[in-house]
Design an enzyme around this catalytic site. Sequence first.
Site, mmCIF file in Angstrom:
data_model
loop_
_atom_site.group_PDB
_atom_site.id
_atom_site.type_symbol
_atom_site.label_atom_id
_atom_site.label_comp_id
_atom_site.label_asym_id
_atom_site.label_seq_id
_atom_site.Cartn_x
_atom_site.Cartn_y
_atom_site.Cartn_z
ATOM 1 C CD GLU A 34 -2.849 0.915 2.502
ATOM 2 O OE1 GLU A 34 -3.567 1.886 2.812
ATOM 3 O OE2 GLU A 34 -2.856 -0.172 3.136
ATOM 4 C CD GLU A 89 -3.855 7.670 5.798
ATOM 5 O OE1 GLU A 89 -4.672 6.736 5.763
ATOM 6 O OE2 GLU A 89 -3.083 7.881 6.774
#
Length: 343
Positions: free
Chosen positions: A160, A164
């Site tokens: 991943e 964010e």
Amino acid sequence: MLGFGLVTTLFVGCALFAPVGKAQLSSTSSAITCDCGFRDENNNVWTNVWFSDYQQSEGNVYHDATAMDLKRDKNYLVMDYTMKRDNYNYTRIFSKNNVNLSPQSAQLIVRSNSDGDMTSASFGTERNDFLYGTFRASIKMPSVPGTVAAFYYYESDTAEIDMETLGRYTDPRQSFFAIHPQIYNDDGTASNLTHVKHPLDFDPTTEFNEYRFDWVPDSVGFYLNGQLASTLDTNIPSTPGRVILNHWTDSNPKFSGVAPMDQDILMEVANMTFFFNSTQDATGPPCQSNRNACDVKDITSRRLLPFDKSPPASSSSSSIVAYTSLSSIPFILTILPILLSSL
């Protein structure tokens, strides 16, 4: 230079582009052929391009065709599930009803439901064969604290790449960059080998800004508005996956924060542009009409636009998927008139 294998095209012929101004393209336009890939700012050459524009203006039949609803577009997965981890007291509830198209953007909404639970939003690409590339999204972050807004590649919890933004950080505002699996320090904090907290020198809630990650085999570069913010080179994923946007809260005061229940909280996405390689890529570029790769800046600035308006050659491929190879740039076919008339 990275020159990964190139895809078997979904159209007959090559990608044709033409520089345009206010005028519409015509059959007599001087076309530029992109059959040698797309060269990015770091001199990497990529096989495929995906472009999706969610902003509506007069004549944008893409919005009409989808009835203002991404859930009807088979190029996307709109998430509808509940996630509660073992030994974890906080729950994330993703609802399809929280993903909308407005005239300005694709919206990912955090809000309470009739049961008094906070619900979140997420959508991603149906295709899950992205393997290295430069991935860009123009995003306006939520202005209300208590949520997490993310743009990321995902194959599994151990493969991943995250960008964010946590709304509870306001002084200064920050973006988090992370690679999974993460490495942790002895005290339980995230190691800077796989996690970076980056202060922002702009307010991400007032206008759209470009968030970008460049994924190559030995590193990931994270960019904000075209400027390199950080590079990580540990635990770099090497497996194909999909690209996802999400906006969520689980009311954890130590991470997402607690979102207010009396209002809709919006994360807005104006467009997404990916230049990438795929596990479908098998052979080298044809380079029959042009010996040089097209410059990604010409495409992202819209100086070059699709010239060939022919429908997808394969009935098994929908509009975006069909437009993700060297045979044709994947501007969503039905929004082409908007892109041309807005220049």
